[in-house]
Design a protein around this motif. Sequence first.
Motif, short mmCIF file in Angstrom:
data_model
loop_
_atom_site.label_atom_id
_atom_site.label_comp_id
_atom_site.label_asym_id
_atom_site.label_seq_id
_atom_site.Cartn_x
_atom_site.Cartn_y
_atom_site.Cartn_z
N LEU A 107 43.83 54.76 37.10
CA LEU A 107 42.77 54.15 37.90
C LEU A 107 42.97 54.47 39.38
CD1 LEU A 107 42.54 50.63 36.20
CD2 LEU A 107 40.99 52.56 35.91
N THR A 108 41.86 54.55 40.09
CA THR A 108 41.92 54.77 41.53
C THR A 108 42.10 53.42 42.25
OG1 THR A 108 39.53 54.56 41.76
CG2 THR A 108 40.40 56.75 41.30
N PRO A 109 42.58 53.40 43.49
CA PRO A 109 42.69 52.14 44.24
C PRO A 109 41.37 51.39 44.34
CG PRO A 109 43.89 53.89 45.35
CD PRO A 109 43.13 54.55 44.24
N LYS A 110 40.28 52.11 44.52
CA LYS A 110 38.98 51.47 44.61
C LYS A 110 38.59 50.81 43.30
CE LYS A 110 34.30 52.42 46.28
NZ LYS A 110 33.38 53.46 46.81
N SER A 111 38.91 51.47 42.19
CA SER A 111 38.60 50.91 40.88
C SER A 111 39.43 49.66 40.61
CB SER A 111 38.84 51.95 39.80
OG SER A 111 38.54 51.44 38.53
N VAL A 112 40.72 49.68 40.97
CA VAL A 112 41.58 48.50 40.77
C VAL A 112 41.10 47.34 41.62
CG1 VAL A 112 43.93 47.63 41.04
CG2 VAL A 112 43.56 49.91 40.10
N ALA A 113 40.63 47.62 42.83
CA ALA A 113 40.13 46.57 43.71
C ALA A 113 38.91 45.88 43.11
CB ALA A 113 39.80 47.14 45.08
N ARG A 114 38.01 46.66 42.54
CA ARG A 114 36.85 46.05 41.88
C ARG A 114 37.26 45.28 40.63
NH1 ARG A 114 34.11 51.13 42.72
NH2 ARG A 114 34.46 51.58 40.50
N LEU A 115 38.27 45.80 39.93
CA LEU A 115 38.73 45.15 38.71
C LEU A 115 39.33 43.77 39.01
CD1 LEU A 115 39.33 45.31 35.66
CD2 LEU A 115 41.50 46.41 36.25
N THR A 116 40.16 43.68 40.01
CA THR A 116 40.81 42.41 40.34
C THR A 116 39.86 41.44 41.01
OG1 THR A 116 41.59 43.37 42.42
CG2 THR A 116 43.06 43.51 40.53
N ALA A 117 38.76 41.95 41.58
CA ALA A 117 37.80 41.06 42.25
C ALA A 117 36.91 40.34 41.26
CB ALA A 117 36.96 41.85 43.24
N GLU A 118 36.77 40.87 40.07
CA GLU A 118 35.92 40.22 39.06
C GLU A 118 36.84 39.49 38.08
OE1 GLU A 118 33.20 42.98 37.30
OE2 GLU A 118 32.78 44.00 39.21
N THR A 119 36.68 38.20 38.01
CA THR A 119 37.58 37.37 37.19
C THR A 119 37.48 37.70 35.71
OG1 THR A 119 35.86 35.66 37.08
CG2 THR A 119 37.49 35.50 38.87
N ASP A 120 36.27 38.03 35.25
CA ASP A 120 36.11 38.32 33.83
C ASP A 120 36.91 39.57 33.44
OD1 ASP A 120 34.78 37.97 31.17
OD2 ASP A 120 33.91 39.92 31.73
N LYS A 121 36.79 40.63 34.28
CA LYS A 121 37.54 41.85 34.00
C LYS A 121 39.03 41.64 34.16
CE LYS A 121 33.88 45.14 35.15
NZ LYS A 121 33.49 46.31 36.00
N ALA A 122 39.42 40.84 35.12
CA ALA A 122 40.85 40.60 35.34
C ALA A 122 41.47 39.85 34.16
CB ALA A 122 41.04 39.80 36.62
N ARG A 123 40.77 38.86 33.65
CA ARG A 123 41.31 38.13 32.49
C ARG A 123 41.35 39.04 31.25
NH1 ARG A 123 38.56 33.51 34.83
NH2 ARG A 123 40.12 31.90 35.31
N LYS A 124 40.34 39.93 31.09
CA LYS A 124 40.36 40.88 29.99
C LYS A 124 41.57 41.80 30.10
CE LYS A 124 36.69 40.20 27.39
NZ LYS A 124 36.78 40.00 25.91
N LEU A 125 41.89 42.16 31.34
CA LEU A 125 43.04 43.04 31.56
C LEU A 125 44.35 42.33 31.19
CD1 LEU A 125 43.65 45.90 32.71
CD2 LEU A 125 44.07 44.80 34.92
N LEU A 126 44.47 41.04 31.54
CA LEU A 126 45.69 40.29 31.24
C LEU A 126 45.79 39.91 29.77
CD1 LEU A 126 45.89 37.92 34.36
CD2 LEU A 126 47.27 39.95 33.88
N SER A 127 44.68 40.09 29.04
CA SER A 127 44.73 39.77 27.62
C SER A 127 45.35 40.88 26.79
CB SER A 127 43.31 39.48 27.11
OG SER A 127 42.50 40.64 27.19
N ILE A 128 45.64 41.99 27.41
CA ILE A 128 46.24 43.12 26.71
C ILE A 128 47.76 43.03 26.89
CG2 ILE A 128 46.34 45.64 26.52
CD1 ILE A 128 43.54 45.75 27.69
N PRO A 129 48.50 42.82 25.84
CA PRO A 129 49.96 42.66 25.97
C PRO A 129 50.65 43.88 26.57
CG PRO A 129 49.22 41.89 23.82
CD PRO A 129 48.05 42.59 24.45
N ALA A 130 50.16 45.08 26.26
CA ALA A 130 50.80 46.29 26.79
C ALA A 130 50.71 46.33 28.31
CB ALA A 130 50.16 47.52 26.18
#
Length: 420
Positions: A280-303
């Motif tokens: 992922l690019t820095p810009k993509s990670v910034a958008r990912l962490t700014a949206e709570t729904d996507k961030a929680r989906k990301l933390l739901s992956i054990p890997a």
Amino acid sequence: MRTPHRISNDRVPFDGWQEESVPPEPGGTTGAPGRYASPYDELADLDDNPLDDVLHEEPAYRDDEEWSPPDHRSRGRRRFGSLSLAVKGVVAVLVLTAFLALADRWAVLYAEHRAAQQLKKELKLTAAPEVEIEGFPFLTQLADRRVDELKVTVPDVAADRVTLAKVQATAQDVRIQGKGLTGISGATVDRMQGEVLLSFADLNRELGASQVTFTGHGNNRVLARGTLPVAGHDLEARADARIQRLGASGISTDIDNMSLAIGDLATYRPGTGADQGLHLTPKSVARLTAETDKARKLLSIPAIVHRVGVPASAVRQAEHSDDRLSELTGSPRFVKKVMGMNLIDIAADNPWLLQKLGIDPNLLDGLTKLTRPELADRLSLAFQLPKLPGDHGYVRLRDVKVEKDGIRVDLSGAGLSVGK
């Protein structure tokens, strides 16, 4: 009152005046009185008429003589015959020199044509090369069976997957084989120097299917920038190529820093290293962490949780608290860890992750099939010189230079033979 008198028009001769006799007019009756003569006629009779000489001029030739045109050639012969022997000799020398120069140029054109056709045949070229024989006069060189200098220019030479824009060589001390002035069956080159040009313009046109352009960068580096089609998507391609000589007749390219950008979402680097794969690019990670729904989906992956090193307690707190989630995903350590993850391994077990990130899942399959050697080959500028005619002699590539218009390589050779 006076009575008017009529004036008579009749002339009455003066007393003592006697009328002179007037000569009769032509055709008149002899002795008959004629009219008064005009005074101008009397003056004209006093002198000869000047038109009489013209009207009665004798002809320049007689009626019994036959007319013939003037002979100008005899005049020219008389003029040339009046020239001195020295002038005649100079004129003869000039005429002979002009004929010899014309014959010499004809012999040069004939020899150049024969040499071009022979090179086209033996090198298997699509078009005859340009051959230029230096030195004057050529007939003396031909009689000696040796040409001082000969220049050959071969455009558009096929070399592997690229085309050489121009191969130019200057041969010196060329020995001609054959009998007679027109019997040219072959030639042997003692020494040769030249250069090879691989034009960037030709590269961009020939490799235009990939829409990649090449530009020089320093003495031996070439930058490749453009787009490559992968799984129906045009990905932005970047690569650096280092140009170097390969053996005596080839050029190789080492491709470094290859990358394919999927918009501003992710970057793919072929290979199995830590910094290679899909990231992922820095810009993509910034958008990912700014949206709570996507961030929680990301933390739901054990890997992902395991790779970023987030404790299980912190994950549970982030699931119930937006503030705690924002604090966790916004930390520099978390962002750096997420950017360092290879999404190819994770997306294989969680294909929905790419959809959440806005990446087409079909693109992942195309990227995994695009190996590093395959991508490097698509951006490679390597080539080999075609095999030269004859079993003797050699041609070697020397200095390799990357210039603004392309890759230029010096070459040298000796002992080459053409024809029988």
